[in-house]
Scaffold this active site. Structure first.
Site, PDB file in Angstrom:
ATOM      1  N   LYS B  85       0.819  -1.373  -0.083  1.00 46.76           N
ATOM      2  CA  LYS B  85      -0.115   0.114   0.067  1.00 46.76           C
ATOM      3  C   LYS B  85       0.999   1.250  -0.183  1.00 46.76           C
ATOM      4  O   LYS B  85       2.027   1.195   0.763  1.00 46.76           O
ATOM      5  CB  LYS B  85      -0.916  -0.069   1.204  1.00 46.76           C
ATOM      6  CG  LYS B  85      -2.003   1.076   1.686  1.00 46.76           C
ATOM      7  CD  LYS B  85      -2.726   0.532   2.636  1.00 46.76           C
ATOM      8  CE  LYS B  85      -3.559   1.738   3.056  1.00 46.76           C
ATOM      9  NZ  LYS B  85      -4.570   1.317   4.131  1.00 46.76           N
ATOM     10  N   SER B 154      -9.102   1.129   3.487  1.00 47.75           N
ATOM     11  CA  SER B 154      -8.482   2.177   2.726  1.00 47.75           C
ATOM     12  C   SER B 154      -7.410   1.301   1.930  1.00 47.75           C
ATOM     13  O   SER B 154      -6.870   1.781   0.914  1.00 47.75           O
ATOM     14  CB  SER B 154      -7.494   3.151   3.661  1.00 47.75           C
ATOM     15  OG  SER B 154      -6.716   2.269   4.765  1.00 47.75           O
ATOM     16  N   SER B 178      -9.329  -1.301   7.644  1.00 45.60           N
ATOM     17  CA  SER B 178      -9.047  -0.959   6.265  1.00 45.60           C
ATOM     18  C   SER B 178      -8.265  -2.219   5.498  1.00 45.60           C
ATOM     19  O   SER B 178      -8.005  -2.349   4.632  1.00 45.60           O
ATOM     20  CB  SER B 178      -8.227   0.153   6.302  1.00 45.60           C
ATOM     21  OG  SER B 178      -8.943   1.374   6.540  1.00 45.60           O
TER      22      SER B 178
END
Lengths: 48, 453
Positions: B85, B154, B178
């Site tokens: 990420k 996220s 997330s």
């Protein structure tokens, strides 16, 4: 929420404080703040 | 590819890829190239990758191949590609967190989890889409199951990328939900360890006491393999726990687990997810698991309120200076909630932390008689793209720092979207959690690839 709104106006100004996105966030925060502050705790120890 | 690797390269899990690379049935160069080719074909639509590092990944793959050819001792993830990420620092490669002022931010060193995975032999293929600073303004990533639904957030790129077979494993992070929620929405496995288990050095923060490094994968075994290579105390991370017990992989466990079905979560889920979980629980019971109804011992409403007060206050502390330094650069939801977080009284934050300790004790009691808790991962299937979804069934375990994992458990016939179950265990009991999860995984139908893939 009234108290949070008053703080928002003082810090960010009337225009920003009146924006929908901020209003929504204020209302949501006021609800969780109220819930947390309603919860009794005791007896008070040496924390935190 | 040889006969023994008839599975397409992009379908390999990390564990399978590691085994086949080590036995020289799969070439790391061919695997990296296959994933780059797949990204060229599919990612213009999925938009899981924010930045590929093709040249360096191929160079690393060639070095991996040479090491094998020369008989050099190699690590457990030798030659296996992974994604991270875009809040995980990557040496020499932009890490921007979806924040335009960081578009040229090139870290000098890797985030510690990235560094540890590289030390184990894995190859960083690139950086994956995130919502800005891992908050809730939706990213551009599409859910590979349905274009009109959110991939969650996220860790949207990591989850959609693993689901679309663009990468076998990818780092994500979880402050509320997330990792587990996007995993559930995309039909993959998502795992977050105990708080303090994995170093966060070099991972951009959202709310320090809630942030966890997590993993998106396609099997429980992959989560275990990765954790075995990244866990452990890091003196350079103030949130890393020096007293943590060792994580020891327990591959032998195959007995049916004792599972506690959480009443508050069942009441909060939609009828669709409640019915699904009940059907899955019956299936587990018929296969030998012992199921009990348990209670958090606190209302879900209070748990979520404590989480929210904690997150808003810490987010504001993390971001208020950036907000003033770069006016207009934050996404609308993040900006509004940072602004509001700044207004919350300190005494309420402290009260929330005291309640948090009480909640942690309540959840410990809830887990006293079972191996793991069983509950829906999300309240429903993936909603529309205007949101990243509802965090309320993942956030409790972020608040208390207990390890949790989500498993894909079917596809909803009406919506054609993945369904998922969640398991959670006591702190430091990741091996026990993986044991229960692997048993459950074996009872569940094999999850198909999304239609796009």
């Amino acid at each position: 929420v009234t108290e949070l709104r008053r703080c928002a106006v003082a810090i960010y100004g009337e225009e920003r404080a009146a924006e929908i996105r901020l209003q929504t966030a204020l209302e949501s925060a006021a609800a969780v703040l109220w819930r947390v502050n309603q919860e009794p705790l005791g007896p008070v120890g040496d924390e935190p | 590819m040889t006969e023994s690797t008839a599975t397409a390269l992009h379908e390999l899990t990390a564990s399978d890829a590691a085994r086949l690379i080590r036995s020289r049935h799969v070439s790391p160069v061919e695997l990296v190239q296959a994933l780059l080719d797949r990204a060229s074909a599919l990612d213009p639509h999925v938009q899981a990758w924010v930045r590929l590092d093709a040249d360096r990944a191929l160079e690393a793959a060639r070095a991996s191949e040479q090491a094998l050819a020369s008989g050099t001792e190699v690590g457990p993830l030798h030659g296996v590609p992974f994604g991270a990420k875009d809040i995980f620092d990557s040496a020499g490669l932009v890490t921007a967190a979806g924040f335009s002022p960081y578009a040229s931010r090139v870290p000098a060193r890797d985030a510690e989890p990235v560094a540890r995975l590289k030390t184990a032999g894995a190859i960083l293929l690139g950086k994956m889409e995130t919502t800005q600073f891992a908050y809730s303004d939706p990213s551009r990533t599409r859910n590979p199951w349905r274009d009109d639904r959110t991939p969650g957030g996220s860790s949207s790129g990591s989850a959609a990328g693993v689901a679309a077979r663009l990468i076998p494993i990818a780092f994500g992070s979880q402050t509320a939900g997330s990792v587990l929620r996007p995993a559930a929405y995309n039909g993959v496995v998502g795992f977050k360890p105990s708080y303090g288990r994995v170093s966060k050095r070099g991972v951009l923060p959202l709310a320090w006491s809630l942030d966890h490094v997590g993993l998106l994968a396609r099997s429980v075994a992959d989560c275990s393999l990765v954790l075995a290579n990244i866990w452990g105390y890091d003196p350079a991370d103030p949130h890393s726990d020096a007293s943590q017990p060792a994580f020891v992989v327990d591959e032998a466990r195959s007995s049916p687990p004792r599972l506690g079905v959480v009443r508050e979560a069942m009441e909060h889920a939609t009828p669709r997810l409640r019915d699904h979980l009940q059907a899955v629980a019956s299936r587990f019971e018929q296969a030998g698991a012992r199921l009990h109804e348990v209670s958090f011992g606190e209302t879900l409403e209070l748990i979520l309120a404590v989480h929210q007060v904690t997150m808003l206050t810490e987010m504001a502390a993390v971001h208020w200076q950036l907000l003033e330094q770069y006016p207009g650069a934050h996404q609308p939801r993040l900006r509004a909630n940072v602004e509001v977080g700044r207004l919350l009284p300190g005494v309420s934050y402290v009260h929330a932390q005291r309640l948090r300790r009480r909640i942690r004790q309540s959840l410990r009691r809830c887990l006293a008689e079972v191996d793991a808790l069983l509950l829906p991962t999300a309240v429903d299937v993936a909603p529309g793209r205007e949101t990243t979804g509802d965090t309320s069934l993942q956030a409790p375990f972020s608040l208390v720092g207990f390890p949790s994992i989500t498993l894909p458990s079917g596809v909803d016939d009406a919506e054609h979207l993945p369904l998922a179950i969640q398991l959670a265990a006591l702190p430091w009991q990741e091996a026990r959690l993986f044991g229960a999860a692997a048993w459950c995984e074996a009872q569940l139908p094999r999850m198909p690839a999304p239609p796009l893939a």
